[in-house]
Design a protein around this motif. Structure first.
Motif, PDB file in Angstrom:
ATOM      1  N   VAL A 114       0.852  -1.311   0.158  1.00  0.00           N
ATOM      2  CA  VAL A 114      -0.288   0.080  -0.126  1.00  0.00           C
ATOM      3  C   VAL A 114       0.850   1.227  -0.015  1.00  0.00           C
ATOM      4  O   VAL A 114       0.531   2.235  -0.946  1.00  0.00           O
ATOM      5  CB  VAL A 114      -0.910  -0.008   1.160  1.00  0.00           C
ATOM      6  N   ASP A 115       1.885   1.265   0.958  1.00  0.00           N
ATOM      7  CA  ASP A 115       2.507   2.644   0.890  1.00  0.00           C
ATOM      8  C   ASP A 115       3.586   2.911  -0.350  1.00  0.00           C
ATOM      9  O   ASP A 115       3.342   4.061  -0.786  1.00  0.00           O
ATOM     10  CB  ASP A 115       3.704   2.438   1.995  1.00  0.00           C
ATOM     11  N   GLU A 116       3.943   1.816  -0.919  1.00  0.00           N
ATOM     12  CA  GLU A 116       4.749   2.082  -2.435  1.00  0.00           C
ATOM     13  C   GLU A 116       3.553   2.193  -3.360  1.00  0.00           C
ATOM     14  O   GLU A 116       3.845   3.327  -4.309  1.00  0.00           O
ATOM     15  CB  GLU A 116       5.329   0.712  -2.829  1.00  0.00           C
ATOM     16  N   ALA A 117       2.443   1.771  -3.497  1.00  0.00           N
ATOM     17  CA  ALA A 117       1.340   2.151  -4.162  1.00  0.00           C
ATOM     18  C   ALA A 117       0.865   3.689  -4.161  1.00  0.00           C
ATOM     19  O   ALA A 117       0.592   4.225  -5.174  1.00  0.00           O
ATOM     20  CB  ALA A 117       0.016   1.357  -4.228  1.00  0.00           C
ATOM     21  N   ILE A 118       0.704   4.112  -2.779  1.00  0.00           N
ATOM     22  CA  ILE A 118       0.295   5.433  -2.477  1.00  0.00           C
ATOM     23  C   ILE A 118       1.450   6.265  -3.327  1.00  0.00           C
ATOM     24  O   ILE A 118       0.837   7.546  -3.961  1.00  0.00           O
ATOM     25  CB  ILE A 118       0.381   5.781  -1.165  1.00  0.00           C
ATOM     26  N   LYS A 119       2.727   6.131  -3.275  1.00  0.00           N
ATOM     27  CA  LYS A 119       3.720   7.092  -3.753  1.00  0.00           C
ATOM     28  C   LYS A 119       3.459   6.822  -5.370  1.00  0.00           C
ATOM     29  O   LYS A 119       3.403   8.173  -6.046  1.00  0.00           O
ATOM     30  CB  LYS A 119       5.089   6.462  -3.469  1.00  0.00           C
ATOM     31  N   GLU A 120       3.453   5.680  -5.936  1.00  0.00           N
ATOM     32  CA  GLU A 120       3.417   5.804  -7.453  1.00  0.00           C
ATOM     33  C   GLU A 120       2.016   6.562  -8.091  1.00  0.00           C
ATOM     34  O   GLU A 120       1.801   7.347  -8.975  1.00  0.00           O
ATOM     35  CB  GLU A 120       3.398   4.495  -8.051  1.00  0.00           C
ATOM     36  N   LEU A 121       1.062   6.140  -7.318  1.00  0.00           N
ATOM     37  CA  LEU A 121      -0.351   6.663  -7.458  1.00  0.00           C
ATOM     38  C   LEU A 121      -0.559   8.122  -7.649  1.00  0.00           C
ATOM     39  O   LEU A 121      -1.099   8.970  -8.089  1.00  0.00           O
ATOM     40  CB  LEU A 121      -1.507   6.078  -6.775  1.00  0.00           C
ATOM     41  N   THR A 122       0.243   8.914  -6.463  1.00  0.00           N
ATOM     42  CA  THR A 122       0.207  10.223  -6.327  1.00  0.00           C
ATOM     43  C   THR A 122       0.958  10.950  -7.361  1.00  0.00           C
ATOM     44  O   THR A 122       0.595  11.921  -8.076  1.00  0.00           O
ATOM     45  CB  THR A 122       0.940  10.443  -4.741  1.00  0.00           C
ATOM     46  N   ILE A 123       1.997  10.214  -7.983  1.00  0.00           N
ATOM     47  CA  ILE A 123       2.677  10.818  -9.156  1.00  0.00           C
ATOM     48  C   ILE A 123       1.778  10.806  -9.990  1.00  0.00           C
ATOM     49  O   ILE A 123       1.684  11.735 -11.015  1.00  0.00           O
ATOM     50  CB  ILE A 123       4.159   9.868  -9.392  1.00  0.00           C
ATOM     51  N   ALA A 124       0.886   9.777 -10.510  1.00  0.00           N
ATOM     52  CA  ALA A 124       0.085   9.540 -11.700  1.00  0.00           C
ATOM     53  C   ALA A 124      -0.970  10.475 -11.501  1.00  0.00           C
ATOM     54  O   ALA A 124      -1.460  11.373 -12.722  1.00  0.00           O
ATOM     55  CB  ALA A 124      -0.517   8.308 -11.443  1.00  0.00           C
ATOM     56  N   VAL A 125      -1.441  10.896 -10.336  1.00  0.00           N
ATOM     57  CA  VAL A 125      -2.619  11.952 -10.078  1.00  0.00           C
ATOM     58  C   VAL A 125      -2.145  13.236 -10.521  1.00  0.00           C
ATOM     59  O   VAL A 125      -2.726  13.961 -11.316  1.00  0.00           O
ATOM     60  CB  VAL A 125      -3.098  12.105  -8.678  1.00  0.00           C
ATOM     61  N   TYR A 126      -0.711  13.777 -10.001  1.00  0.00           N
ATOM     62  CA  TYR A 126      -0.438  14.953 -10.195  1.00  0.00           C
ATOM     63  C   TYR A 126       0.485  14.949 -11.740  1.00  0.00           C
ATOM     64  O   TYR A 126       0.932  16.255 -12.145  1.00  0.00           O
ATOM     65  CB  TYR A 126       0.502  15.381  -9.269  1.00  0.00           C
ATOM     66  N   LEU A 127       0.425  14.118 -12.456  1.00  0.00           N
ATOM     67  CA  LEU A 127       0.634  14.250 -13.974  1.00  0.00           C
ATOM     68  C   LEU A 127      -0.315  15.005 -14.694  1.00  0.00           C
ATOM     69  O   LEU A 127      -0.080  15.583 -15.885  1.00  0.00           O
ATOM     70  CB  LEU A 127       0.793  12.877 -14.552  1.00  0.00           C
ATOM     71  N   HIS A 128      -1.462  15.020 -14.215  1.00  0.00           N
ATOM     72  CA  HIS A 128      -2.846  15.743 -14.728  1.00  0.00           C
ATOM     73  C   HIS A 128      -2.767  15.285 -16.104  1.00  0.00           C
ATOM     74  O   HIS A 128      -2.865  16.250 -17.179  1.00  0.00           O
ATOM     75  CB  HIS A 128      -2.459  17.368 -14.650  1.00  0.00           C
TER      76      HIS A 128
END
Length: 425
Positions: A282-296
């Protein structure tokens, strides 16, 4: 009586003068604002279709595709076909190959002659490749178009490619693609003739809107990404493909499913995040998904959904709610951004292909090997279209050779198929 006729004549002349003045004012205003006549018209049968006789830029969905590069002139004939295909539509001698699809088939972002249908046409000089792709189409619209054009044009091969628009979200009040939805489109645009031809109406309407007498239509609201669905859910996507496969089977038409994928670079953090979440990292997933979100990019809403699930697994429900909040939804007749990954829909297409023994062309995998073949998040560039055409050429020669007996039953001359195979040389 004479006075009445004079009064009517004066009124008509007055309206014509007002119409002329309105045309002058509105035309000047639109020219300054860059307003274009739409390339499409609404249809209760397929939602929307190419506008017969249109000449101009059919640039796709500007709201959803900010990387606008589609300003190439398109010419449609009186039947709504590409003008380059007019003679081929009327040609009943050579085998016809119909390409059904969305903006990638249409050729969004590249010159008309560079679309994979036109490139394929040059590779198959003894056949007529007809491009039936339309910007924004889903598999449901493809199924409706399939019903319309297959009996009409009696093809020797049909190519089907849909995915991206099926996965795009729709707001409450719009709903999934259906006949009822398309009928609403037409009903809501019954005044289209007035809008297009009576500039007096347009001028007065614009004035009334500016002073607040006329308001913009109300758009239904949704609170979160979880409150909305997509234009064609997975089960319906499968159903649409099955319908097309059954029509092709019953008419003994070789069918090719062509699979495209989203840009691999623009989805790499999203894909890694989803994979990590499935593995409970989960923690590693949050890091990757946060990047994906802010790629806009067009896949950020899907990333926000996945990120919210990751926070829910950690028990942080407040953060989860923050990421699924739908504060500024994309409003477009083509739908919002995707809420499913391409792999889910592509797997459905492969399953249907296996059930009906349909040839699959994995163009998406070929383009994954060279991301420079993409023009933007989903569309191929000119080199990408050439790659797709080459793959389809090989597949068409193969299915035509395998379907020889079936084609003979439908009256296609064996020598014509042989010459089609020879074009490969």
């Amino acid at each position: 009586m004479k006075t009445v006729l004079q009064g009517i004549l004066v009124a008509i002349v007055g309206l014509l003068l007002l119409e002329g003045a309105s045309r002058s004012v509105m035309t000047l205003q639109w020219n300054m604002q860059g307003v274009e006549i739409p390339w499409y018209r609404y249809s209760s049968e397929v939602g929307w279709e190419r506008r017969p006789g249109f000449v101009g830029a059919a640039s796709g969905d500007k709201a959803a595709m900010p990387f606008e590069r589609g300003l190439y002139e398109r010419r449609f004939d009186r039947g709504g076909y590409f003008a380059a295909d007019t003679a081929q539509v009327e040609n009943n001698t050579d085998p016809k190959i119909l390409a059904f699809g969305d903006s990638s088939t249409f050729g969004w972002g590249v010159p008309p002659e560079a679309s994979y249908s036109e490139v394929l046409d040059t590779l198959l000089p003894n056949a007529s490749v007809i491009n039936l792709g339309v910007n924004g189409y889903t598999s449901y619209q493809g199924y409706k178009a399939f019903q319309k054009y297959v009996p009409k044009l009696n093809p020797s091969v049909a190519i089907v490619s849909f995915n991206f628009n099926d996965r795009r979200y729709v707001l409450p009040g719009d709903g999934v693609d259906s006949d009822a939805k398309f009928e609403r489109y037409v009903t809501g645009h019954q005044v289209e003739f007035v809008h297009e031809w009576l500039y007096t109406y347009r001028f007065l309407h614009s004035v009334l809107r500016k002073v607040g007498v006329v308001s913009e239509p109300h758009v239904a609201k949704a609170e979160t990404l979880n409150d909305i669905t997509v234009r064609v859910p997975p089960a319906s996507y499968r159903e649409n493909l099955v319908h097309m496969a059954e029509i092709a089977r019953d008419r003994k038409i070789p069918l090719i499913f062509m699979i495209l994928k989203d840009h691999p670079v623009m989805t790499e953090h999203l894909d890694r995040g989803i994979a990590l979440l499935q593995n409970s990292q989960v923690d590693e997933a949050i890091k990757e998904l946060t990047i994906a979100v802010y790629l806009h990019n067009p896949f950020s809403d899907l990333a926000r959904q996945s990120l919210a699930r990751a926070y829910e697994k950690k028990g942080n429900y407040e953060e989860a709610r923050r990421y699924v909040r739908l504060s500024n939804p994309l409003v477009s007749v083509h739908g919002g951004y995707p809420l499913f990954r391409d792999v889910e829909y592509n797997q459905i297409m492969r399953q249907v292909a296996s059930e009906f023994h349909i040839k699959v062309v994995e163009a998406g995998r070929a383009m994954d090997e060279d991301p420079s073949l993409f023009l933007d998040p989903v569309h191929p560039n000119e080199e990408g279209h050439q790659k797709i055409a080459a793959l389809l050429h090989t597949a068409i020669v193969e299915v035509m050779a395998q379907g020889g007996s079936a084609q003979a039953e439908r009256g296609v001359v064996a020598e014509r198929m042989a010459s089609l195979s020879m074009s490969r040389q």
